[in-house]
Design a protein around this motif. Structure first.
Motif, PDB file in Angstrom:
ATOM      1  N   ARG A  87      -0.712   3.301  -1.641  1.00  0.00           N
ATOM      2  CA  ARG A  87      -1.548   4.029  -2.605  1.00  0.00           C
ATOM      3  C   ARG A  87      -2.632   3.068  -3.067  1.00  0.00           C
ATOM      4  O   ARG A  87      -2.337   2.013  -3.633  1.00  0.00           O
ATOM      5  CB  ARG A  87      -0.722   4.522  -3.796  1.00  0.00           C
ATOM      6  N   GLU A  89      -6.801   2.228  -4.556  1.00  0.00           N
ATOM      7  CA  GLU A  89      -7.859   2.649  -5.478  1.00  0.00           C
ATOM      8  C   GLU A  89      -9.176   2.014  -5.032  1.00  0.00           C
ATOM      9  O   GLU A  89      -9.391   0.829  -5.242  1.00  0.00           O
ATOM     10  CB  GLU A  89      -7.533   2.224  -6.907  1.00  0.00           C
ATOM     11  N   TYR A 140      -3.124  12.368  -6.102  1.00  0.00           N
ATOM     12  CA  TYR A 140      -3.427  12.655  -7.500  1.00  0.00           C
ATOM     13  C   TYR A 140      -2.372  13.590  -8.067  1.00  0.00           C
ATOM     14  O   TYR A 140      -1.588  14.189  -7.337  1.00  0.00           O
ATOM     15  CB  TYR A 140      -4.809  13.320  -7.633  1.00  0.00           C
ATOM     16  N   PHE A 180      -7.591   7.826  -6.432  1.00  0.00           N
ATOM     17  CA  PHE A 180      -6.536   7.213  -5.631  1.00  0.00           C
ATOM     18  C   PHE A 180      -6.398   7.946  -4.291  1.00  0.00           C
ATOM     19  O   PHE A 180      -6.656   9.155  -4.199  1.00  0.00           O
ATOM     20  CB  PHE A 180      -5.193   7.250  -6.372  1.00  0.00           C
ATOM     21  N   VAL A 299      -2.443  -0.153  -5.142  1.00  0.00           N
ATOM     22  CA  VAL A 299      -1.669   0.208  -6.333  1.00  0.00           C
ATOM     23  C   VAL A 299      -0.174   0.108  -6.039  1.00  0.00           C
ATOM     24  O   VAL A 299       0.601  -0.392  -6.855  1.00  0.00           O
ATOM     25  CB  VAL A 299      -2.041   1.628  -6.802  1.00  0.00           C
TER      26      VAL A 299
END
Length: 346
Positions: A87, A89, A140, A180, A299
């Motif tokens: 994950r 960003e 999300y 994300f 993340v």
């Protein structure tokens, strides 16, 4: 006389209504007969289907066993695969470039261009041949989108948001507009995945990304310096107020502080609150600064054995081979029907 005419008219009306009731009764009877015939036809078709299965049980059963065996074989091979789920960003409007990179790596894998894939990911050709594919999609939940919508609402004009609801905000988002993303990379080796992960999320800095990064970092540095200067000034004011209170207390014996108009001032408490707000702002700015050192932040990351998503391979293959068995078993019956059809149509 009139009474006899009325009776005769009533009898004629009753006679006229009899065919109507007969017609309605026949319609209802035919309707239920049609329903019964429909279900009878369905039942007859099911019986014929079961008879067909009974006559070809060995052939169809052989196909089912073959599909089940193939499913077990494919599942056993799948267990030796590894999937890395990330994950990430993206920063500085780099999400579109990241999506393009992942799709490019997946295209190289599908085409079998392992030489170029190895060069892009810093692997050997043998290591690149162990990679099975890549995928990326937005990651999300409604809470994250609601926070983003709230930030938009605070910065935008209230009048402009009257016809722009949260649902409309979600529908208007493009693929590259999310904060994300989830990247999945599959390979036959855990070591290959762990070696390739840093290169997978690496985005080369073009002019647009560079301009956004430098602008963001300069603005963040300026805001940090500005907040630190304000904090120094507030500390100086607090020290001055405290000194005045101490002087006033030693000379007059009270702790009240009067400023200008001889009314008790609450400036000291206000300064304490302002200092606390500045400290919180500085903490947020530092988090933004250090969180923006990389173009793409990871993340969360984990590598699991086997597929991330359940494929239900055995069930799919059993159904597929069952249908194939029925089709193969039906070929002789269809052939006999086609041969006898010209004779029946005469």
């Amino acid at each position: 006389m009139n009474q006899q005419q009325d009776n005769s008219n009533r009898e004629e009306q009753e006679v006229d209504l009899v065919p109507v009731f007969v017609w309605i009764g026949n319609g209802i009877k035919n309707f239920f007969n049609a329903i019964g015939a429909f279900f009878k036809a369905i039942g007859h078709a099911l019986i014929l289907f079961f008879v067909f299965l009974q006559r070809n049980i060995l052939l169809i059963g052989a196909f089912i066993v073959a599909g089940l065996a193939l499913g077990f074989y494919l599942d056993s091979n799948t267990k030796s695969n590894y999937s890395a789920q990330l994950r990430v960003e993206p920063n500085f409007n780099s999400s579109s470039q990241l999506i393009s990179n992942i799709n490019y790596y997946d295209a190289l894998t599908s085409e079998g261009d392992y030489t170029r894939l190895a060069k892009e990911l810093g692997l050997t050709v043998d290591e690149a041949q162990q990679i099975n594919g890549f995928s990326i999609e937005e990651s999300y939940n409604d809470t994250e989108l609601l926070e983003e919508y709230d930030r938009l609402a605070r910065d935008a004009d209230t009048m402009a948001l009257d016809n722009f609801t949260f649902e409309g905000f979600k529908e208007a988002k493009r693929e590259m507009d999310y904060q994300f993303y989830e990247i999945i990379a599959k390979a036959n080796s855990r070591d290959v995945l762990e070696k390739a992960i840093p290169k997978i999320i690496e985005v080369k800095e073009n002019s647009g990304i560079k301009a956004a990064r430098l602008s963001y970092l300069e603005n963040t540095e300026f805001n940090i310096s500005s907040k630190q200067y304000q904090l120094t000034e507030i500390d100086s004011l607090l020290a001055a107020y405290q000194k005045m209170i101490a002087t006033n207390q030693s000379s007059s014996g009270n702790t009240n502080l009067f400023v200008g108009d001889q009314r008790s001032s609450d400036n000291l408490a206000t300064l304490f609150f302002q200092k606390q707000e500045l400290l919180e702002d500085l903490q947020d700015l530092r988090e933004d600064k250090y969180g923006s050192e990389n173009t793409v932040n990871i993340v969360s990351e984990y590598v699991v054995r086997g597929s991330v998503k359940e494929e239900h391979t055995k069930l799919k293959l059993v159904i597929l081979f069952f249908v194939l068995g029925i089709l193969v078993a039906a070929i002789p019956a269809v052939w006999r029907f086609l041969k006898s059809y010209p004779n029946t149509s005469k």
